[in-house]
Design a protein around this motif. Structure first.
Motif, PDB file in Angstrom:
ATOM      1  N   UNK A   1       0.707  -1.264   0.141  1.00 38.05           N
ATOM      2  CA  UNK A   1      -0.038  -0.039   0.001  1.00 38.05           C
ATOM      3  C   UNK A   1       1.139   1.223   0.096  1.00 38.05           C
ATOM      4  N   UNK A   2       1.892   1.260  -0.865  1.00 31.05           N
ATOM      5  CA  UNK A   2       2.633   2.590  -0.876  1.00 31.05           C
ATOM      6  C   UNK A   2       1.691   3.642  -1.149  1.00 31.05           C
ATOM      7  N   UNK A   3       2.089   4.733  -0.648  1.00 33.19           N
ATOM      8  CA  UNK A   3       1.664   5.961  -0.594  1.00 33.19           C
ATOM      9  C   UNK A   3       0.775   6.407   0.451  1.00 33.19           C
ATOM     10  N   UNK A   4       0.745   5.472   1.327  1.00 30.42           N
ATOM     11  CA  UNK A   4      -0.063   5.765   2.847  1.00 30.42           C
ATOM     12  C   UNK A   4       0.842   6.919   3.338  1.00 30.42           C
ATOM     13  N   UNK A   5       0.325   7.751   4.258  1.00 32.81           N
ATOM     14  CA  UNK A   5       1.144   8.730   4.925  1.00 32.81           C
ATOM     15  C   UNK A   5       0.892   8.930   6.348  1.00 32.81           C
ATOM     16  N   UNK A   6       1.784  10.011   7.070  1.00 40.16           N
ATOM     17  CA  UNK A   6       1.498  10.261   8.349  1.00 40.16           C
ATOM     18  C   UNK A   6       1.742  11.661   8.347  1.00 40.16           C
TER      19      UNK A   6
ATOM     20  N   UNK B   1       4.992  18.403   9.858  1.00 42.44           N
ATOM     21  CA  UNK B   1       5.698  16.893   9.358  1.00 42.44           C
ATOM     22  C   UNK B   1       4.907  16.145   8.802  1.00 42.44           C
ATOM     23  N   UNK B   2       5.407  15.934   7.276  1.00 45.43           N
ATOM     24  CA  UNK B   2       4.537  14.666   6.517  1.00 45.43           C
ATOM     25  C   UNK B   2       5.526  13.774   6.111  1.00 45.43           C
ATOM     26  N   UNK B   3       4.904  12.617   5.879  1.00 45.71           N
ATOM     27  CA  UNK B   3       5.933  11.400   5.335  1.00 45.71           C
ATOM     28  C   UNK B   3       4.910  10.424   4.720  1.00 45.71           C
ATOM     29  N   UNK B   4       5.423   9.817   3.526  1.00 47.27           N
ATOM     30  CA  UNK B   4       4.727   8.975   2.856  1.00 47.27           C
ATOM     31  C   UNK B   4       5.560   7.634   2.320  1.00 47.27           C
ATOM     32  N   UNK B   5       5.141   6.479   2.362  1.00 52.77           N
ATOM     33  CA  UNK B   5       5.956   5.460   1.768  1.00 52.77           C
ATOM     34  C   UNK B   5       5.917   5.704   0.261  1.00 52.77           C
ATOM     35  N   UNK B   6       7.121   5.320  -0.217  1.00 49.32           N
ATOM     36  CA  UNK B   6       7.333   5.616  -1.678  1.00 49.32           C
ATOM     37  C   UNK B   6       7.479   4.239  -2.432  1.00 49.32           C
ATOM     38  N   UNK B   7       8.090   3.306  -1.707  1.00 50.02           N
ATOM     39  CA  UNK B   7       8.027   1.903  -2.514  1.00 50.02           C
ATOM     40  C   UNK B   7       8.863   0.922  -1.533  1.00 50.02           C
ATOM     41  N   UNK B   8       8.224  -0.274  -1.820  1.00 50.51           N
ATOM     42  CA  UNK B   8       8.826  -1.520  -1.155  1.00 50.51           C
ATOM     43  C   UNK B   8       9.390  -2.674  -2.304  1.00 50.51           C
ATOM     44  N   UNK B   9      10.659  -3.116  -1.910  1.00 51.88           N
ATOM     45  CA  UNK B   9      11.192  -3.993  -2.639  1.00 51.88           C
ATOM     46  C   UNK B   9      11.793  -5.109  -1.856  1.00 51.88           C
ATOM     47  N   UNK B  10      11.181  -6.181  -1.614  1.00 54.90           N
ATOM     48  CA  UNK B  10      11.501  -7.268  -0.832  1.00 54.90           C
ATOM     49  C   UNK B  10      11.367  -6.732   0.704  1.00 54.90           C
ATOM     50  N   UNK B  11      12.305  -6.833   1.414  1.00 56.46           N
ATOM     51  CA  UNK B  11      12.474  -6.375   2.815  1.00 56.46           C
ATOM     52  C   UNK B  11      12.602  -4.828   3.056  1.00 56.46           C
TER      53      UNK B  11
END
Length: 115
Positions: free
Chosen positions: A1-6, A66-76
């Motif tokens: 679910x890349x793109x979720x943020x905080x 302060x904002x953050x988001x996941x941009x990608x996941x490759x394996x671990x």
């Protein structure tokens, strides 16, 4: 679910504090917010790399976001990006890489439980 943020907000410390405190606090804020963004996106890990670019002076005693988001996941491996804003002013950006502990986490839990 890349793109979720905080997102989080705080007020910066007075100008009389040593200059390096703000740099340390910004790195800490990014580490926490990017980690939470990864958690909300469904993949968490330990910080391996955190690069912070300080873009402009941060106003004193004004709220920052302060904002953050996941941009990608490759394996671990998990990458996340973030920013710190004071109003419309971009104060800092960050990019971090995190690694899921995999079986190490379960192994440590078993060992601590005496199994």
């Amino acid at each position: 679910m890349a793109g979720a943020g905080s997102t989080g907000s705080t007020t910066t410390r007075p100008a009389s504090s040593p200059w390096w405190i703000r740099y340390v606090v910004f790195a800490l804020l990014f580490d926490v917010v990017l980690g939470r963004a990864n958690f909300h996106a469904g993949a968490t890990g330990m910080t391996v790399y955190l690069d912070v670019d300080y873009r402009s002076p941060t106003p004193v005693l004004e709220p920052i976001v302060v904002t953050g988001r996941q941009v990608r996941v490759e394996g671990r491996k998990i990458w996340a990006q973030g920013a710190i804003h004071a109003g419309d002013r971009l104060c800092a950006t960050a990019e971090g890489m995190f690694v899921e502990p995999g079986g190490l986490l379960l192994e440590n839990r078993r060992r601590l439980a005496g199994g």
